[in-house]
Design a protein around this motif. Structure first.
Motif, PDB file in Angstrom:
ATOM      1  N   ASP A  42       0.831  -1.210   0.000  1.00 53.04           N
ATOM      2  CA  ASP A  42       0.000   0.000   0.000  1.00 53.04           C
ATOM      3  C   ASP A  42       0.864   1.259   0.000  1.00 53.04           C
ATOM      4  OD1 ASP A  42      -2.250  -1.552   0.003  1.00 53.04           O
ATOM      5  OD2 ASP A  42      -2.752  -1.213   2.113  1.00 53.04           O
ATOM      6  N   TYR A  43       1.963   1.231   0.758  1.00 50.19           N
ATOM      7  CA  TYR A  43       2.849   2.388   0.817  1.00 50.19           C
ATOM      8  C   TYR A  43       3.468   2.666  -0.554  1.00 50.19           C
ATOM      9  CZ  TYR A  43       6.925   5.256   1.835  1.00 50.19           C
ATOM     10  OH  TYR A  43       7.869   6.260   1.807  1.00 50.19           O
ATOM     11  N   PRO A  62      13.697  -2.273  -4.441  1.00 48.35           N
ATOM     12  CA  PRO A  62      15.076  -2.719  -4.270  1.00 48.35           C
ATOM     13  C   PRO A  62      15.098  -4.191  -3.861  1.00 48.35           C
ATOM     14  CG  PRO A  62      14.390  -1.398  -2.394  1.00 48.35           C
ATOM     15  CD  PRO A  62      13.271  -1.356  -3.387  1.00 48.35           C
ATOM     16  N   ALA A  64      11.655  -3.788   1.464  1.00 48.46           N
ATOM     17  CA  ALA A  64      10.701  -2.696   1.606  1.00 48.46           C
ATOM     18  C   ALA A  64      11.474  -1.382   1.607  1.00 48.46           C
ATOM     19  CB  ALA A  64       9.932  -2.822   2.916  1.00 48.46           C
ATOM     20  N   PRO A  65      10.916  -0.335   1.015  1.00 46.05           N
ATOM     21  CA  PRO A  65      11.508   0.982   1.253  1.00 46.05           C
ATOM     22  C   PRO A  65      11.438   1.260   2.751  1.00 46.05           C
ATOM     23  CG  PRO A  65       9.839   1.075  -0.481  1.00 46.05           C
ATOM     24  CD  PRO A  65       9.715  -0.263   0.186  1.00 46.05           C
ATOM     25  N   ALA A 101       2.340   1.848  -3.421  1.00 49.99           N
ATOM     26  CA  ALA A 101       1.302   2.337  -4.334  1.00 49.99           C
ATOM     27  C   ALA A 101       0.973   3.800  -4.049  1.00 49.99           C
ATOM     28  CB  ALA A 101       0.054   1.466  -4.200  1.00 49.99           C
ATOM     29  N   ALA A 102       0.938   4.165  -2.770  1.00 51.54           N
ATOM     30  CA  ALA A 102       0.533   5.524  -2.403  1.00 51.54           C
ATOM     31  C   ALA A 102       1.534   6.567  -2.877  1.00 51.54           C
ATOM     32  CB  ALA A 102       0.339   5.613  -0.890  1.00 51.54           C
ATOM     33  N   ILE A 103       2.824   6.229  -2.846  1.00 55.98           N
ATOM     34  CA  ILE A 103       3.808   7.225  -3.285  1.00 55.98           C
ATOM     35  C   ILE A 103       4.268   6.980  -4.710  1.00 55.98           C
ATOM     36  CG2 ILE A 103       4.611   7.686  -0.933  1.00 55.98           C
ATOM     37  CD1 ILE A 103       7.122   6.066  -1.640  1.00 55.98           C
ATOM     38  N   GLY A 104       3.761   5.918  -5.335  1.00 57.64           N
ATOM     39  CA  GLY A 104       4.110   5.662  -6.726  1.00 57.64           C
ATOM     40  C   GLY A 104       5.470   5.020  -6.913  1.00 57.64           C
ATOM     41  N   TRP A 105       5.946   4.329  -5.882  1.00 59.49           N
ATOM     42  CA  TRP A 105       7.268   3.681  -5.957  1.00 59.49           C
ATOM     43  C   TRP A 105       7.217   2.600  -7.026  1.00 59.49           C
ATOM     44  CZ3 TRP A 105      11.170   4.386  -1.854  1.00 59.49           C
ATOM     45  CH2 TRP A 105      12.349   3.664  -2.086  1.00 59.49           C
ATOM     46  N   LYS A 106       8.122   2.712  -8.003  1.00 56.82           N
ATOM     47  CA  LYS A 106       8.044   1.834  -9.170  1.00 56.82           C
ATOM     48  C   LYS A 106       8.929   0.583  -9.068  1.00 56.82           C
ATOM     49  CE  LYS A 106       5.456   4.512 -11.951  1.00 56.82           C
ATOM     50  NZ  LYS A 106       5.194   5.663 -11.074  1.00 56.82           N
ATOM     51  N   VAL A 107      10.188   0.769  -8.687  1.00 53.49           N
ATOM     52  CA  VAL A 107      11.150  -0.340  -8.742  1.00 53.49           C
ATOM     53  C   VAL A 107      11.575  -0.719  -7.328  1.00 53.49           C
ATOM     54  CG1 VAL A 107      13.366  -1.117  -9.641  1.00 53.49           C
ATOM     55  CG2 VAL A 107      11.980   0.497 -10.970  1.00 53.49           C
TER      56      VAL A 107
END
Lengths: 125, 151
Positions: free
Chosen positions: B42-43, B53, B61-62, B45-51
């Motif tokens: 969900d996180y 790590p 996880a970021p 998706a919410a910030i638009g993290w694409k790739v």
């Protein structure tokens, strides 16, 4: 070489982030209230920008950065719904975040230095 | 699973803390929560993290997923007013959070500074994040503008 990452900030993305983190501050959702506080309209959650900065930083420095890296970001202007932000990080780790018309909204540093608050702080203003 | 809104007092439901009421040196009691795989998804998706790590092919996880919980540490001790503005964040990463498993986290902190600049009041607090087993994950410093006028 400077790396960049672009991201569109929408009211929908602001709402989605706020629903997730439980932030009920009306600056993010109520344009009239935000204007009464001196903003052009609703503003993005600052931590949305930190997430995008971090995405670019880890793509440049690798996953080890999440074990002993540092990121510091200072917000100097709001990001509004409808802004496209551009995050830039150069080889020295200098971070610049721009919004519409090249307006700088945040500045900072991302490095591979470890440590903690007692070892490295940018100070208050 | 701990949804951030489950542990974070929300703005607008009680009188928020005035700037002068933040006391430097106040310890912020430990909060326990679980960063689940679903929260990570969900996180991102919410910030638009694409790739995402990876480490040895395993998804990470970021670690900024912890930012979802950061204000809860302060706001559970000092209720938030409307109109708070984020001024500055610093993070020192110390350990990985995996995206393919749930991570139980303990976080506590301290109010470390309160100051005025250009007739605006700011509060700075520190948070330490670790797993429930004591493995350090991150340290953070955050500075917020708190509305409510000069002290």
């Amino acid at each position: 070489m400077t790396g960049t990452l672009r991201r569109q900030i929408t009211q929908e993305s602001i709402n989605r982030y706020g629903e997730l983190n439980g932030d009920n501050d009306q600056l993010h959702y109520d344009a009239e209230y935000a204007r009464s506080r001196g903003f052009e309209g609703t503003i993005a959650h600052g931590l949305m920008l930190l997430g995008t900065v971090t995405e670019l930083a880890v793509s440049r420095m690798g996953s080890a950065w999440f074990e002993q890296g540092y990121v510091g970001l200072k917000w100097i202007a709001p990001t509004h719904a409808g802004d496209e932000i551009v995050v830039a990080i150069d080889d020295a780790g200098k971070i610049e975040v721009y919004a519409a018309a090249g307006r700088v909204v945040a500045l900072g540093t991302a490095t591979s230095a470890g440590g903690g608050p007692s070892d490295q702080t940018s100070g208050s203003e | 699973m701990t949804h951030p809104s489950e542990i974070k007092p929300r703005e607008g439901y009680a009188r928020g803390t005035r700037p002068s009421e933040f006391i430097v040196g106040t310890r912020l009691p430990a909060v326990h929560f679980t960063v689940t795989r679903a929260i990570v998804v969900d996180y991102c998706a919410a910030i638009g993290w694409k790739v995402m790590p990876t480490r040895d092919g395993r998804p990470l996880a970021p670690t900024t997923v912890l930012t979802l919980y950061q204000t809860a540490i302060l706001y559970r001790r000092f209720l938030p007013p409307q109109g708070v503005i984020l001024r500055e964040q610093e993070w020192w990463w110390k350990g990985l959070v995996w995206a393919d498993e749930d991570t139980t986290v303990e976080a506590d902190g301290e109010v470390v500074d309160r100051f005025e600049r250009r007739q605006k009041q700011y509060v700075k607090w520190a948070v330490e994040f670790r797993t429930n087993e004591g493995r350090p994950i991150a340290s953070s410093l955050c500075t917020l503008y708190i509305p409510g006028g000069s002290s």
